[in-house]
Design a protein around this motif. Structure first.
Motif, PDB file in Angstrom:
ATOM      1  N   MET B   1       0.836  -1.214   0.000  1.00  0.00           N
ATOM      2  CA  MET B   1       0.000   0.000   0.000  1.00  0.00           C
ATOM      3  C   MET B   1       0.870   1.261   0.000  1.00  0.00           C
ATOM      4  SD  MET B   1      -3.241   0.392  -0.062  1.00  0.00           S
ATOM      5  CE  MET B   1      -4.273   1.806  -0.225  1.00  0.00           C
ATOM      6  N   LEU B   4       2.225   1.986  -3.333  1.00  0.00           N
ATOM      7  CA  LEU B   4       1.193   2.465  -4.237  1.00  0.00           C
ATOM      8  C   LEU B   4       0.902   3.944  -3.986  1.00  0.00           C
ATOM      9  CD1 LEU B   4      -1.209   0.975  -6.130  1.00  0.00           C
ATOM     10  CD2 LEU B   4      -2.517   2.052  -4.306  1.00  0.00           C
ATOM     11  N   LEU B   5       0.794   4.310  -2.709  1.00  0.00           N
ATOM     12  CA  LEU B   5       0.498   5.699  -2.380  1.00  0.00           C
ATOM     13  C   LEU B   5       1.615   6.620  -2.849  1.00  0.00           C
ATOM     14  CD1 LEU B   5      -1.002   5.285   1.207  1.00  0.00           C
ATOM     15  CD2 LEU B   5      -2.204   5.769  -0.898  1.00  0.00           C
ATOM     16  N   LEU B  48      -0.969  14.745   0.940  1.00  0.00           N
ATOM     17  CA  LEU B  48      -1.885  13.825   1.627  1.00  0.00           C
ATOM     18  C   LEU B  48      -1.465  12.377   1.386  1.00  0.00           C
ATOM     19  CD1 LEU B  48      -5.357  15.489   1.038  1.00  0.00           C
ATOM     20  CD2 LEU B  48      -3.959  15.470   3.093  1.00  0.00           C
ATOM     21  N   LEU B  49      -1.070  12.101   0.144  1.00  0.00           N
ATOM     22  CA  LEU B  49      -0.660  10.728  -0.183  1.00  0.00           C
ATOM     23  C   LEU B  49       0.593  10.348   0.604  1.00  0.00           C
ATOM     24  CD1 LEU B  49      -1.387  10.823  -3.996  1.00  0.00           C
ATOM     25  CD2 LEU B  49      -2.519   9.381  -2.304  1.00  0.00           C
ATOM     26  N   ALA B  52      -0.201   9.751   4.245  1.00  0.00           N
ATOM     27  CA  ALA B  52      -0.806   8.444   4.473  1.00  0.00           C
ATOM     28  C   ALA B  52       0.226   7.333   4.320  1.00  0.00           C
ATOM     29  CB  ALA B  52      -1.964   8.234   3.505  1.00  0.00           C
TER      30      ALA B  52
ATOM     31  N   GLY C   6      -8.781  -1.999   1.417  1.00  0.00           N
ATOM     32  CA  GLY C   6      -7.531  -1.724   0.726  1.00  0.00           C
ATOM     33  C   GLY C   6      -7.755  -1.522  -0.756  1.00  0.00           C
ATOM     34  N   SER C   9      -9.497   1.793  -1.411  1.00  0.00           N
ATOM     35  CA  SER C   9      -8.569   2.917  -1.313  1.00  0.00           C
ATOM     36  C   SER C   9      -7.696   3.020  -2.545  1.00  0.00           C
ATOM     37  CB  SER C   9      -7.686   2.771  -0.073  1.00  0.00           C
ATOM     38  OG  SER C   9      -8.452   2.971   1.078  1.00  0.00           O
ATOM     39  N   ALA C  10      -7.132   1.888  -2.934  1.00  0.00           N
ATOM     40  CA  ALA C  10      -6.210   1.887  -4.066  1.00  0.00           C
ATOM     41  C   ALA C  10      -6.918   2.380  -5.317  1.00  0.00           C
ATOM     42  CB  ALA C  10      -5.645   0.491  -4.269  1.00  0.00           C
ATOM     43  N   LEU C  55      -8.281   7.997   0.869  1.00  0.00           N
ATOM     44  CA  LEU C  55      -7.446   8.036   2.069  1.00  0.00           C
ATOM     45  C   LEU C  55      -8.263   7.982   3.353  1.00  0.00           C
ATOM     46  CD1 LEU C  55      -4.731  10.646   1.046  1.00  0.00           C
ATOM     47  CD2 LEU C  55      -4.574   8.157   1.079  1.00  0.00           C
ATOM     48  N   LEU C  58      -8.027   5.022   5.516  1.00  0.00           N
ATOM     49  CA  LEU C  58      -6.686   4.798   6.055  1.00  0.00           C
ATOM     50  C   LEU C  58      -6.374   5.747   7.213  1.00  0.00           C
ATOM     51  CD1 LEU C  58      -4.690   4.443   2.716  1.00  0.00           C
ATOM     52  CD2 LEU C  58      -5.763   2.656   4.071  1.00  0.00           C
TER      53      LEU C  58
END
Lengths: 114, 87, 95, 492, 323
Positions: B1, B4-5, B48-49, B52, C6, C9-10, C55, C58
């Protein structure tokens, strides 16, 4: 070469760009903008120094960070002062540069001294 | 994750920079104002990404500040552009 | 974290990034200022909105989630105001 | 390891009292600002005197560790002989200028607040705070903030008249000063990166002659000499200083440039490693020598009194740089003499130059102009002012028994003793040229008035303020040498 | 790691590119936009450097406030083309300037790349020093305690700057209100924003200032937001800045440094001396200073952006403002 080194070189580049602008540009306003770029480069260098000093679980040394915060506020105040002077110069004389006046007007007129 | 972010953050930033290059060329003041606004929004998204991805909450505050001052700054710029335009 | 969240979100984040991409392409390709304003606002609001949406699950707490929503709202309000003013100014310029 | 010394609290007071006075004056405004400023400056003089006496008595520098946080994390204020002497000079000049300024910037009871008076009475204590920060600061970054305080204050004072002709030269001055500060800050950043502290006492003796240190030294020196208007970066100074109102010119030429000078001394003789000082000192001195000759020659040819006095500042600042190669010499006695001479030059120039600028301002008010060729009659209307101007001039020339004489004599001796006799030629030439332009003014002032010339009388109290400053610069020369030992306390 | 490297490279090039573009921009307006864009990118770089406090300050003051203040001067400068082209340096002079800039940049790069490794750092000391103060954010601890004198002097510098800016006014405008007058916008998006944004902004500003004790944030960042929220109704014509002779305005500007100074001096009586805090009472005292400073930073920044007084108020309100 690490990422911090790359940003260090960016700081040097920013200083060079700002310095060139301050010296080579005619308008005061652009000189002031260039001065701020120069300042940004200097602060970035502090940032690089702070990053290099990362220790004790902190991502960066807090002391240079505190200096940059102080420096940014001082630089803002300096910019405000330079700008108001530019504005007043323009309002009164119409000038937008600080080039030498023609020789006849160069000497300040002291007749109106208090 | 996390990967990816971060990837998404880089993608957003990259596209925003590409757009920035186009719009900074102008020709109008409006184009330039948009450039700044686009960069601001893109910056917020990227922040923001990243926040996170690494779980650093403080970065959200930077994004919040950018959002607030971005709104203020764009309006201040448009008002100033009006002053310039009215010469 | 459950797999469903998940994936949600992705997908949202990637869709948001895609909207930024689309907006930029529009910005580059569109011929005149007003249509560029149009492209920009779409990218702004939708792209950021989707990313915020992605987001939200998360977020580590309600406070962060609230901030995320607030950020989106601020960008919406600010962007709309600025776009309206820019558009008006651009229309005047082109006249 | 810095420890707070007895009497260290005086340093805190020297910094906070004028800062607090400025803030209170800012809020209170009008007549209150004037009273607060005058009171604060009087107390400030007493504090400066107490600091000097304490340093003299204990023979060691005073120090105060702020908040009990030891450097490198914390910061310290320090007062060695240099700082104490400069602080005292600053206090004397500021109080004299404040008393002088009561004439032009008085707010009578019941009158509305005016712009110039409000700014003047707020910025006098502001300048005191800035000087205290610059002289007492023990941390290179803190000194950067002090430099900016000096710049802002100096600029506002210079623009006090709001004359259109002035804005351009003051703006040029501001740009120079700001770039100077930024270059200084850049160097400070490098030093922090190299040593992890900016505390002067901690850096002393620890610096290496490596690339970051050399580059930092070069950048900071360049920034500071831009602020001090050393040749070839001098051209902003004369119009900026000459265009300001008399009281401001006196402070700019007398004190503000000295702030940067003290920083330069700290940088060169505490922070930078010895080999750099040895090599670079000669370059600085050569620039200083050029400034002495060129500044004096240009001053000699000026048509306007205030511009003449301003060019004289360019020349006199040049003398300060002659001490750099002399101090680096191996001969300890000669180095000590050069140190004393250099600091004394800074002090006596501050007193003499402020007297001369104030005198020039009074002359301009009285005659309605300041053309050098038509000063005739000035000596009749205001003998005290002309005498004060002449006394200041004597000190600049370096004639006994003035403070300028002692300073230049010490520099001269040191240059001969260290085998660098060529500097003594410069000192002598500069003295002759200075004699030339001072003679020009005094002779013109003594001449009979031109027909149709109407000279107004000027207020006696203002004349006395000027005279007091000039006499102080004279008295410096008759002080017994042990009193000057103060300057040697904590010397490098 | 290489992805991070690429990212750094991209950011570095973007910053340098926008900076160069700023200098090359044809109009002043475009140059300001370029400058703000550079500032925005820089605040991202600061996050990357692990300095979130600075990122906040850069975004608020370095890019936002500086950009706005420059722009309001750009908007009021007119013409002067002949003078500018006469003063523009010749090609040779520009080449010389470029040479100087490249030389300085090059030498600087040489110095930076030769900094000692491992780098000296006060991070550990600062972390240890912030614990007894009860502050979770070491940057705030350095700003408020270890290097408190810097911060105190800096807040005094802000007052200097406000006073200096005011003192540039024309004599007959003394006592007036700062800045140009904006047309009142009764309706439309701007007036809506000027009514909606400030309540939100004030909350966020106070939050950013408050959170500074334990997380990135603090008085300068929060104060800037508050200043912006003050300026917004002004440019929408909904509010009028107060007269510069109004003692309440002056007190607001000076309150922060005065509080800091008083707490600092009180240290002589209740703690180990100037600017030292009694251990059990450190955090409340620091928060008190931060609160007063936030207010002062907001007022000072707003006054700096508004500029010197440019018009006189109507006589009756003048009398009310003067004591």
């Amino acid at each position: 070469m690490s990422g911090t080194d790359i940003l260090a070189l960016a700081a040097c580049g920013l200083v060079a760009i700002g310095l060139y602008g301050v010296v080579a540009q005619a308008e005061v306003l652009r000189k002031i903008i260039a001065f701020n770029l120069l300042g940004a480069g200097v602060f970035l260098l502090f940032g690089v120094v702070a990053r290099r000093g990362a220790a004790a679980g902190l991502a960066a040394d807090p002391v240079p960070q505190a200096m940059v915060i102080t420096g940014l506020v001082v630089a803002f105040a300096a910019t405000a002062l330079a700008l108001v002077l530019t504005l007043r110069l323009h309002q009164i004389t119409g000038a937008a540069t600080v080039a030498e006046d023609p020789p006849s007007g160069a000497a300040p007129d002291p007749a109106s001294e208090p | 994750m996390t990967q990816l972010l971060l990837l998404a953050a880089a993608l957003v930033l990259l596209t925003v920079l590409a757009g920035l290059w186009r719009v900074l060329r102008g020709p109008q003041r409006a184009d330039r104002l948009m450039a700044a606004q686009l960069l601001c929004t893109g910056g917020i998204a990227a922040l923001l990404l990243v926040a996170a991805a690494y779980g650093i909450e403080a970065i959200v505050d930077v994004a919040l500040l950018l959002a607030l001052l971005g709104a203020f700054t764009s309006v201040a710029f448009v008002m100033a552009a009006r002053l310039v335009g009215s010469r | 974290m459950s797999v469903v969240i998940g994936i949600f979100s992705a997908v949202c984040v990637l869709a948001g990034a895609f909207f930024f991409l689309a907006g930029t392409v529009g910005l580059i390709r569109f011929p005149d200022t007003l249509s560029r304003v149009h492209a920009l606002t779409k990218a702004d609001n939708l792209g950021l909105g989707l990313i915020v949406l992605g987001l939200l699950p998360l977020a580590s707490g309600a406070g962060v989630a609230l901030k995320l929503v607030l950020i989106w709202a601020l960008v919406l309000v600010g962007g709309a105001t600025a776009a309206q003013l820019i558009g008006a100014a651009a229309a005047k310029d082109e006249r | 390891m810095t420890a707070t010394t007895p009497g260290g609290w005086l340093l805190v007071l020297a910094l906070t009292l004028p800062a607090g006075a400025m803030l209170l004056g800012f809020v209170a405004g009008g007549r209150h600002a004037q009273r607060i400023a005058l009171g604060a400056l009087a107390i400030w003089l007493a504090i400066a005197l107490a600091v000097a006496l304490q340093v003299q008595a204990s023979g060691a520098p005073l120090a105060y560790v702020i908040g009990g946080w030891q450097p490198p994390l914390g910061m310290a204020l320090r007062a060695d002989g240099l700082a104490a002497a400069m602080l005292l000079t600053g206090a004397v000049v500021l109080l004299a200028v404040a008393l002088f300024g009561q004439g032009a910037y008085d707010t009578p009871r019941g009158a509305a607040e005016t712009r110039a008076a409000y700014a003047f009475w707020c910025f006098l204590p502001a300048l005191a705070a800035a000087l205290a920060a610059a002289f007492l600061g023990g941390d290179l970054f803190n000194l950067f903030v002090a430099l900016e305080m000096l710049t802002f204050t100096a600029l506002a004072l210079a623009c006090l008249d709001g004359k259109p002709s002035q804005f351009k030269s003051e703006l040029r001055y501001l740009l120079f000063a700001l770039i100077g500060s930024v270059l200084y800050l850049l160097g400070a950043g490098l030093l922090y990166g190299a040593y992890g502290t900016l505390d002067i006492a901690l850096l002393a003796g620890r610096t290496r002659a490596d690339a970051p240190t050399m580059v930092a030294g070069a950048l900071m020196t360049a920034g500071l000499i831009a602020k001090m208007a050393l040749f070839p970066l001098h051209f902003w100074l004369p119009p900026a200083h000459a265009g300001a109102p008399a009281a401001a010119s006196a402070l700019l030429s007398g004190l503000v440039v000295k702030g940067a000078f003290v920083l330069l001394l700290r940088l060169w003789f505490w922070v930078l490693p010895a080999p750099v000082v040895l090599g670079g000192g000669t370059v600085l001195a050569a620039l200083g020598a050029t400034a002495i000759v060129i500044g004096s020659v240009v001053a000699l040819r000026q048509e306007r009194l205030k511009l003449l006095v301003a060019y004289s500042t360019v020349a006199q600042m040049g003398y300060l740089f002659l001490m750099f190669p002399l101090l680096a010499a191996a001969d300890a006695d000669a180095a000590s003499r050069a140190w004393l001479g250099g600091v004394l030059q800074a002090v006596s120039h501050a007193l003499a130059k402020s007297a001369m600028f104030l005198a020039a301002g009074l002359i301009a008010v009285s005659l309605g102009h300041d053309r050098v060729t038509s000063l005739g009659g000035a000596a009749r209307v205001m003998p005290i002012t002309v005498i004060a101007f002449a006394l200041g001039g004597l000190s600049l020339m370096g004639l006994p028994p003035s403070g300028g004489f002692t300073a230049k004599w010490l520099l001269l001796r040191a240059s001969v003793e260290t085998g660098q006799w060529w500097w003594s030629l410069v000192i002598l030439t500069g003295g002759l040229l200075t004699g030339g332009y001072v003679y020009r003014i005094v002779a013109a002032a003594l001449a009979p008035p031109a027909p149709g010339c109407v000279a107004r009388a000027v207020p006696r109290p203002q004349e006395l303020c000027v005279l007091a400053l000039a006499v102080a610069s004279m008295l410096l020369g008759v002080l017994p040498l042990y009193a000057l030992g103060l300057v040697r306390v904590g010397a490098p | 790691m290489t992805a991070g490297l690429l990212f750094d490279l991209m950011m570095a090039l973007a910053v340098l590119g926008t900076a160069a573009w700023t200098l090359a921009a044809r109009t002043q307006f475009a140059a300001v936009i370029g400058f703000v864009a550079t500032g925005l990118l820089l605040s991202l770089v600061w996050v990357r450097l692990g300095a979130v406090d600075v990122a906040l300050t850069e975004a608020a003051i370095g890019a936002g406030a500086t950009g706005v203040i420059i722009l309001y001067v750009v908007a009021r400068l007119r013409g002067g083309t002949a003078e500018i082209s006469a003063a523009t340096p010749s090609r040779a002079q520009r080449a010389l300037a470029a040479l100087l800039a490249v030389a300085v940049g090059g030498v600087l790069a040489l110095a930076v790349l030769n900094l000692p490794d491992p780098a000296p750092s006060l991070a550990e000391a600062a972390l240890a020093g912030s614990a007894p103060l009860g502050l979770g954010n070491p940057v705030s601890a350095v700003l408020m305690a270890h290097r408190g004198l810097d911060t105190l002097l800096e807040s005094v510098v802000l007052v200097f700057a406000v006073l200096a800016v005011w003192s540039m006014a024309a004599d007959h405008r003394w006592g007036g209100a700062p800045g140009p007058v904006f047309r009142r916008e009764e309706s439309g998006p701007l007036s809506l924003l000027a009514r909606v944004l400030p309540p939100v902004g004030i909350v966020v500003g106070i939050y950013i200032a408050w959170v500074g004790a334990d997380a990135p944030g603090g008085k300068f960042q929060g104060g800037t937001i508050l200043a912006a929220m003050w300026i917004l109704p002004w440019i929408a014509g909904l509010a009028r800045p107060p007269s510069i002779t109004d003692w309440r305005l002056r007190l607001m500007i000076a309150a922060g440094p005065l509080t800091f100074l008083c707490v600092g001096l009180a240290g002589f009586a209740v703690a180990d001396g100037f600017l030292s805090y009694p251990p059990s009472f450190a955090k409340p005292l620091i928060l008190l200073i931060e609160a007063a400073m936030t207010l002062s930073v907001a007022a000072a920044l707003a006054c700096l952006i508004a500029g010197p007084p440019e018009r006189r108020l109507p006589p009756e309100s003048m009398a009310a403002d003067r004591r």
